[in-house]
Design a protein around this motif. Structure first.
Motif, mmCIF file in Angstrom:
data_model
loop_
_atom_site.group_PDB
_atom_site.id
_atom_site.type_symbol
_atom_site.label_atom_id
_atom_site.label_comp_id
_atom_site.label_asym_id
_atom_site.label_seq_id
_atom_site.Cartn_x
_atom_site.Cartn_y
_atom_site.Cartn_z
ATOM 1 N N ASN A 27 28.755 21.286 45.038
ATOM 2 C CA ASN A 27 30.122 21.709 45.304
ATOM 3 C C ASN A 27 30.558 22.727 44.256
ATOM 4 O O ASN A 27 30.669 22.416 43.080
ATOM 5 N N ASN A 28 30.826 23.965 44.687
ATOM 6 C CA ASN A 28 31.196 25.040 43.763
ATOM 7 C C ASN A 28 32.713 25.201 43.664
ATOM 8 O O ASN A 28 33.230 26.324 43.616
ATOM 9 N N TRP A 29 33.421 24.081 43.597
ATOM 10 C CA TRP A 29 34.885 24.140 43.580
ATOM 11 C C TRP A 29 35.435 24.833 42.333
ATOM 12 O O TRP A 29 36.558 25.348 42.350
ATOM 13 N N LYS A 30 34.639 24.860 41.279
ATOM 14 C CA LYS A 30 35.101 25.499 40.035
ATOM 15 C C LYS A 30 34.960 27.022 40.051
ATOM 16 O O LYS A 30 35.488 27.697 39.178
ATOM 17 N N ILE A 31 34.224 27.545 41.032
ATOM 18 C CA ILE A 31 34.004 28.995 41.093
ATOM 19 C C ILE A 31 35.092 29.626 41.951
ATOM 20 O O ILE A 31 35.075 29.531 43.183
ATOM 21 N N VAL A 32 36.068 30.245 41.299
ATOM 22 C CA VAL A 32 37.186 30.881 41.992
ATOM 23 C C VAL A 32 37.231 32.347 41.579
ATOM 24 O O VAL A 32 37.403 32.665 40.400
ATOM 25 N N ASN A 33 37.045 33.230 42.534
ATOM 26 C CA ASN A 33 37.055 34.664 42.264
ATOM 27 C C ASN A 33 38.421 35.251 42.588
ATOM 28 O O ASN A 33 38.837 35.270 43.747
ATOM 29 N N ASP A 34 39.106 35.702 41.547
ATOM 30 C CA ASP A 34 40.429 36.304 41.714
ATOM 31 C C ASP A 34 40.273 37.815 41.751
ATOM 32 O O ASP A 34 39.997 38.449 40.732
ATOM 33 N N PHE A 35 40.460 38.410 42.910
ATOM 34 C CA PHE A 35 40.276 39.856 43.064
ATOM 35 C C PHE A 35 41.361 40.661 42.353
ATOM 36 O O PHE A 35 41.257 41.873 42.242
ATOM 37 N N ASP A 36 42.396 39.983 41.878
ATOM 38 C CA ASP A 36 43.454 40.682 41.143
ATOM 39 C C ASP A 36 43.297 40.530 39.631
ATOM 40 O O ASP A 36 44.159 40.970 38.882
ATOM 41 N N TRP A 37 42.204 39.886 39.207
ATOM 42 C CA TRP A 37 42.030 39.630 37.777
ATOM 43 C C TRP A 37 40.565 39.856 37.414
ATOM 44 O O TRP A 37 39.721 39.004 37.650
ATOM 45 N N LEU A 38 40.284 41.016 36.859
ATOM 46 C CA LEU A 38 38.902 41.394 36.567
ATOM 47 C C LEU A 38 38.536 41.203 35.097
ATOM 48 O O LEU A 38 37.411 41.465 34.694
ATOM 49 N N SER A 39 39.484 40.744 34.295
ATOM 50 C CA SER A 39 39.211 40.492 32.882
ATOM 51 C C SER A 39 38.279 39.291 32.730
ATOM 52 O O SER A 39 38.196 38.420 33.596
ATOM 53 N N SER A 40 37.570 39.252 31.617
ATOM 54 C CA SER A 40 36.708 38.103 31.328
ATOM 55 C C SER A 40 37.522 36.882 30.905
ATOM 56 O O SER A 40 37.015 35.763 30.880
ATOM 57 N N ASP A 41 38.798 37.086 30.566
ATOM 58 C CA ASP A 41 39.685 35.973 30.225
ATOM 59 C C ASP A 41 40.050 35.209 31.495
ATOM 60 O O ASP A 41 40.009 35.764 32.597
ATOM 61 N N PRO A 42 40.415 33.916 31.367
ATOM 62 C CA PRO A 42 40.790 33.128 32.546
ATOM 63 C C PRO A 42 41.954 33.740 33.307
ATOM 64 O O PRO A 42 42.903 34.261 32.709
ATOM 65 N N SER A 43 41.892 33.689 34.615
ATOM 66 C CA SER A 43 42.973 34.210 35.443
ATOM 67 C C SER A 43 44.223 33.359 35.271
ATOM 68 O O SER A 43 44.142 32.123 35.262
ATOM 69 N N PRO A 44 45.397 33.980 35.184
ATOM 70 C CA PRO A 44 46.650 33.211 35.100
ATOM 71 C C PRO A 44 47.127 32.727 36.466
ATOM 72 O O PRO A 44 48.137 32.020 36.558
ATOM 73 N N ASN A 45 46.396 33.092 37.517
ATOM 74 C CA ASN A 45 46.859 32.808 38.875
ATOM 75 C C ASN A 45 46.356 31.474 39.438
ATOM 76 O O ASN A 45 46.806 31.040 40.496
ATOM 77 N N TRP A 46 45.410 30.840 38.736
ATOM 78 C CA TRP A 46 44.904 29.555 39.207
ATOM 79 C C TRP A 46 44.429 28.712 38.026
ATOM 80 O O TRP A 46 44.178 29.236 36.941
ATOM 81 N N CYS A 47 44.294 27.412 38.265
ATOM 82 C CA CYS A 47 43.786 26.515 37.230
ATOM 83 C C CYS A 47 43.167 25.292 37.885
ATOM 84 O O CYS A 47 43.366 25.025 39.075
ATOM 85 N N GLU A 48 42.393 24.556 37.114
ATOM 86 C CA GLU A 48 41.872 23.276 37.571
ATOM 87 C C GLU A 48 42.953 22.213 37.400
ATOM 88 O O GLU A 48 43.731 22.259 36.453
ATOM 89 N N ILE A 49 42.970 21.274 38.321
ATOM 90 C CA ILE A 49 43.891 20.146 38.169
ATOM 91 C C ILE A 49 43.260 19.158 37.186
ATOM 92 O O ILE A 49 42.137 18.695 37.417
ATOM 93 N N PRO A 50 43.925 18.843 36.087
ATOM 94 C CA PRO A 50 43.350 17.868 35.143
ATOM 95 C C PRO A 50 43.048 16.543 35.851
ATOM 96 O O PRO A 50 43.770 16.138 36.768
#
Length: 305
Positions: free
Chosen positions: A253-276
């Motif tokens: 299950n690749n649920w952790k792999i989220v590609n944000d086409f609006d965020w190309l930086s190597s830093d984490p995208s501010p548009n999504w996160c994992e639910i703790p």
């Protein structure tokens, strides 16, 4: 030096696979009898996306954007050609006795247009509010294309294994679904999706949670405040059966792999996160089970086969 070699190897593999997909689409268009190969095309597109996912560590942002755009264009071509080659369908929304079946419009012209305009569905629900038992059963969805449109404050359960699912303009809706190939979500807010598929694409969506399984990756665009967690079958018995029918490998299950086409930086995208883990509260199917059980008994069926 190592990064340069990896980049060169990626470019060669990406170019080869991309050409293979394009050639397959051309062949299908020239030879309509080959349209059974659409599933193989989708698998190749998934492979291309996975190849790009694995190359994030060494590819510059420009190359990531360029290759992401190429995958999007190939996916558009796939969806447009798939629509062009399929027979015209009748589409009924839900089971409302006051609503008759209507014919779906068909776009015959094969040209780049917005994806949402080329999707044609077999069944679904539209313009519904405050309903807790919007259910499509296995015999209604098997290898069909399902559409959910303009729903507010509803709970939707799609049993079985539809081929594709498109959810558009949903607000405060819980959706339970396992699609054999892809799920496309657009313009949704304050929703929860308990879902599984090969591909998951999310556009123009805000403040929405996903308890999910995906074999390739999730793709988001123009979206924010999205949260992701792996699906749990402790609270999803109906979907567990659907996953078995779809023959998904639950260990991958690749649920952790989220590609944000609006965020190309190597830093984490501010548009999504994992639910703790301590905050994961996947909705239960209890009410749906109670609603379905008498119907299944009448049919001589069972949820727990």
């Amino acid at each position: 030096m190592e990064s340069t070699t990896a980049k060169s190897s990626f470019e060669s593999s990406f170019k080869t696979l991309s050409k293979e997909i394009n050639d397959m689409l051309i062949n299908i268009e020239k030879n309509p009898a080959e349209n059974d190969n659409f599933h193989n095309v989708l698998q190749k597109i998934n492979q291309l996306q996975e190849l790009l996912n694995d190359s994030k560590t060494f590819l510059p942002a420009y190359n990531m954007k360029k290759n992401s755009d190429e995958i999007k264009e190939l996916t558009k071509c796939y969806e447009q050609l798939h629509e062009k080659m399929q027979p015209k369908k009748k589409f009924t929304f839900g089971k409302q006795p006051t609503t008759s079946a209507v014919k779906a419009k068909v776009e015959d012209k094969f040209e780049p247009i917005k994806e949402s305009k080329v999707y044609k569905a077999d069944c679904g629900f539209k313009n519904r509010s405050n309903e807790n038992h919007l259910i499509l059963e296995e015999d209604e969805t098997f290898m069909k294309d399902v559409a959910l449109d303009e729903l507010t404050n509803c709970i939707v359960l799609i049993c079985g294994t539809p081929s594709t699912v498109r959810a558009t303009s949903l607000t405060m809706v819980n959706v339970y679904v396992c699609a054999k190939t892809s799920i496309y979500i657009e313009n949704c807010k304050e929703c929860t999706f308990i879902c599984g598929s090969q591909q998951l694409r999310i556009h123009d969506t805000v403040d929405t949670k996903f308890y999910m399984y995906v074999t390739s990756s999730a793709i988001i665009e123009n979206s924010k405040k999205l949260q992701f967690a792996p699906i749990s079958f402790n609270t999803s018995l109906i979907l567990k059966k659907a996953f078995e029918m779809a023959d998904f490998d639950l260990s991958k299950n690749n649920w952790k792999i989220v590609n944000d086409f609006d965020w190309l930086s190597s830093d984490p995208s501010p548009n999504w996160c994992e639910i703790p883990e301590q905050e994961r509260k996947q909705p239960y199917e209890d009410n749906m089970l109670l609603y379905l059980f008498p119907k299944l008994l009448n049919k001589g069926g069972t949820i727990f086969s």
